[in-house]
Design an enzyme around this catalytic site. Structure first.
Site, short mmCIF file in Angstrom:
data_model
loop_
_atom_site.label_atom_id
_atom_site.label_comp_id
_atom_site.label_asym_id
_atom_site.label_seq_id
_atom_site.Cartn_x
_atom_site.Cartn_y
_atom_site.Cartn_z
N HIS A 7 0.82 -1.21 0.00
CA HIS A 7 0.00 0.00 0.00
C HIS A 7 0.86 1.26 0.00
CE1 HIS A 7 0.61 1.03 4.32
NE2 HIS A 7 0.68 -0.28 4.49
N CYS A 52 2.54 -4.92 7.08
CA CYS A 52 2.28 -4.76 5.66
C CYS A 52 3.49 -4.12 4.96
CB CYS A 52 1.04 -3.91 5.43
SG CYS A 52 -0.49 -4.85 5.60
#
Length: 625
Positions: A522, A541
């Site tokens: 992301h 992440c």
């Protein structure tokens, strides 16, 4: 208000991987998943009536102790024990015409008579290997590795491959087999025949163990830690043994079982080069606190250049051959030397600014001796066997220790970019998956790990905290005010998400490859993190330095089209035209696009656990005679 939101986001940014509280990892999901499906209200979670918004009117309650969501753990590796091959049951009625029955004895001797010695053979192997050996020989008349005179040509070819196992990162002692002597007492033919049958079974076990190891690796990754997630490869050992028995070139067949992708071959070449070195070069010493900037003089420059001579790549030294040959140990940091240092920094994943500080000195003086590089390469070769033998012509490869992601298409690396991965306390997993969706203007579903470990202490004293930050709260599928939630009770059934905005923790987009660890790639509003050399900073992440470029690549579109999707402002997901393999990998030694192996710090100390697994496997395989 804006300042308060920003501060909170910096604290909680990109928390997307978690271990579910009180459930197994396979049941874990993202908080966005909670919002997108119907859920039954959870009885333990209580929503208070508003009472006119006055906090002091809440019923008095004794708060429960603050819970914690724990991270996956590392295990004490338990290697597979060997079991005895049941040679007694191999005296079943002979099946004529079976594989191996065409092997004829020399001088008219009867190899079939040798089978009577099978029950006397004592040989051990991993369970799958033992089963394959038993299945292969049951009811078969012939042998694969012997004739009446002794070991045949196939046996000698197999022994040569097994003896060279170190060249492909394996341990030759795991496949060592004593060869019957060529000289024997002709009067004691029984002992000779018995020794040959023993050799036959032991070599079969060793060969199949080698095949299994070189295809899938000696180590079961899922026994290393909860951060490793692989479906272990299955190997049709009986089928492979039948191929060996039919083969006219056993060595070629065995060698064909080892991975042959360009990455593995580069590691193999590197291992050969390292082993050929006579010994380690002297360790480079650079004075503590050294800070070398372009245009200044520093007596430590000579040690810095010596370090580059020792640890720089051959390509770098060729490119700057004139500079290196002309340097006479002077302290003046000239532009030519700055260019050399910048090249060294770039190939080691550092910011190529020519400033030699702590990060550059750590590499120049670090622990990557020849022996430590050998160990890193061996570990990399083992871990490469967990991945597909062919990574594909189009894929995304994230190497966590390098803090980099690489996009491959048409069989070549097209571009790479810096990434931020999980901190040591919130490690990114090691697994493979497929990219399916790009979500523009995403919501951030706050993981339970962050709700419980980081938000809950604040919410117990300030229940309106999330409302003021603009977060959305649901309990049992019903939207509620943060103030109305009983944060002193259980958080099961509570979902928290941050709507799309300029300061959303996920930035403009996220790239999804659905997995039980809730990990994805992301954007991030914290761009300054990409300037750091050590980028293990997230909750698990993978943050991208240039997310628009990666989104365009996986969608097969342009960066301008991605920008238009973002400018639209709506939250929407777009499926990729074709699912793309993504390898969320962990290699402290891995080749770059030119085939040169680069080395990285073991940020999570996973190489240490691999070393322990190797040792446990070695001991287990030596436990039986």
């Amino acid at each position: 208000m804006k300042l308060m939101k920003t501060a909170a986001i910096v604290t909680l940014l990109a928390g997307c991987a978690f271990t579910s509280f009180g459930v197994q990892g396979a049941e874990a999901y993202t908080l966005m998943d909670l919002f997108r499906r119907k859920r039954q209200p959870v009885e333990e979670m209580q929503v208070w009536p508003r009472y006119g918004g006055m906090q002091e009117t809440r019923p008095a309650e004794k708060p429960v102790a603050l819970p914690r969501v724990t991270s996956p753990r590392y295990y004490t590796y338990k290697a597979e024990a060997l079991r005895r091959i049941d040679t007694a049951k191999l005296l079943d009625p002979v099946v004529t015409g079976s594989v191996g029955s065409d092997v004829q004895p020399a001088q008219g001797a009867s190899l079939a008579d040798f089978r009577r010695f099978l029950p006397d053979v004592t040989a051990y192997a991993p369970s799958d290997v033992a089963k394959a050996v038993e299945a292969f020989y049951a009811g078969r008349e012939g042998f694969v590795w012997i004739d009446a005179n002794g070991p045949n040509a196939a046996a000698k070819a197999a022994l040569a491959v097994l003896g060279d196992a170190a060249s492909v990162g394996l341990d030759p002692q795991d496949y060592a087999v004593a060869v019957p002597s060529d000289t024997f007492d002709s009067a004691d033919t029984t002992a000779r025949e018995k020794s040959l049958v023993d050799f036959e079974i032991r070599l079969s076990a060793a060969t199949l163990t080698y095949v299994q190891d070189t295809v899938r690796g000696r180590i079961d990754p899922n026994k290393i830690s909860g951060y490793h997630d692989f479906k272990r490869k299955s190997v049709n050992l009986k089928g492979k043994f039948e191929n060996i028995a039919r083969s006219h070139d056993v060595a070629a067949y065995l060698n064909s079982q080892t991975p042959s992708g360009p990455e593995f071959l580069a590691l193999k070449r590197e291992l050969q080069t390292l082993n050929a070195k006579a010994g380690d070069a002297p360790r480079i010493a650079i004075a503590p606190g050294t800070l070398l900037k372009p245009g200044i003089s520093n007596p430590e420059l000579a040690n810095i250049i010596a370090g580059i001579r020792q640890k720089g790549s051959d390509a770098l030294k060729v490119e700057h051959a004139l500079t290196l040959s002309a340097y006479q140990g002077t302290p003046d940091y000239t532009p030519e030397l700055v260019a050399l240092v910048e090249g060294f920094q770039k190939e080691n994943g550092l910011k190529p600014d020519g400033v030699v500080g702590k990060a550059s000195i750590r590499i120049l003086t670090g622990g990557d001796t020849t022996q430590s590089k050998i160990e890193k390469v061996r570990i990399a070769m083992e871990q490469a066997r967990w991945l597909p033998a062919d990574l594909g012509s189009r894929y995304v490869f994230i190497n966590q220790p390098a803090f980099m992601v690489y996009y491959h298409d048409q069989g070549a690396e097209q571009f790479s970019m810096r990434v931020v991965v999980g901190s040591k306390a919130n490690q990114t997993y090691f697994f493979e998956d497929e990219i399916q969706t790009v979500e523009f203007n995403p919501y951030w579903g706050v993981p339970q790990s962050i709700i419980i470990n980081e938000m809950l202490p604040k919410l117990r004293s300030d229940p309106g905290y999330l409302d003021r930050l603009g977060y959305q709260v649901e309990v049992g599928g019903r939207a509620v005010s943060s103030y109305d939630v009983n944060w002193n009770g259980s958080t099961n059934g509570v979902a928290v998400r941050q709507p799309p905005s300029s300061d959303n923790a996920l930035g403009e987009l996220k790239i999804l490859f659905p997995n039980s660890h809730a990990i994805y790639m992301h954007d991030t509003p914290s761009k300054s993190f990409f300037k750091k050399d050590q980028r293990a900073l997230s909750h698990g992440c993978v943050r991208l330095a240039d997310p628009r470029r990666m989104a365009a690549a996986v969608l097969g579109t342009t960066v301008d089209d991605v920008a238009a999707q973002i400018a639209d402002g709506r939250n929407k997901g777009v499926q990729v035209p074709q699912r793309i393999p993504v390898y969320v990998a962990y290699f402290t030694a891995w080749p770059n696009k030119d085939g040169a192996v680069e080395y990285f710090d073991d940020v999570y100390e996973r190489d240490m656990y691999m070393g322990r697994a190797f040792e446990a496997t070695r001991l287990a395989r030596r436990a039986e005679g």
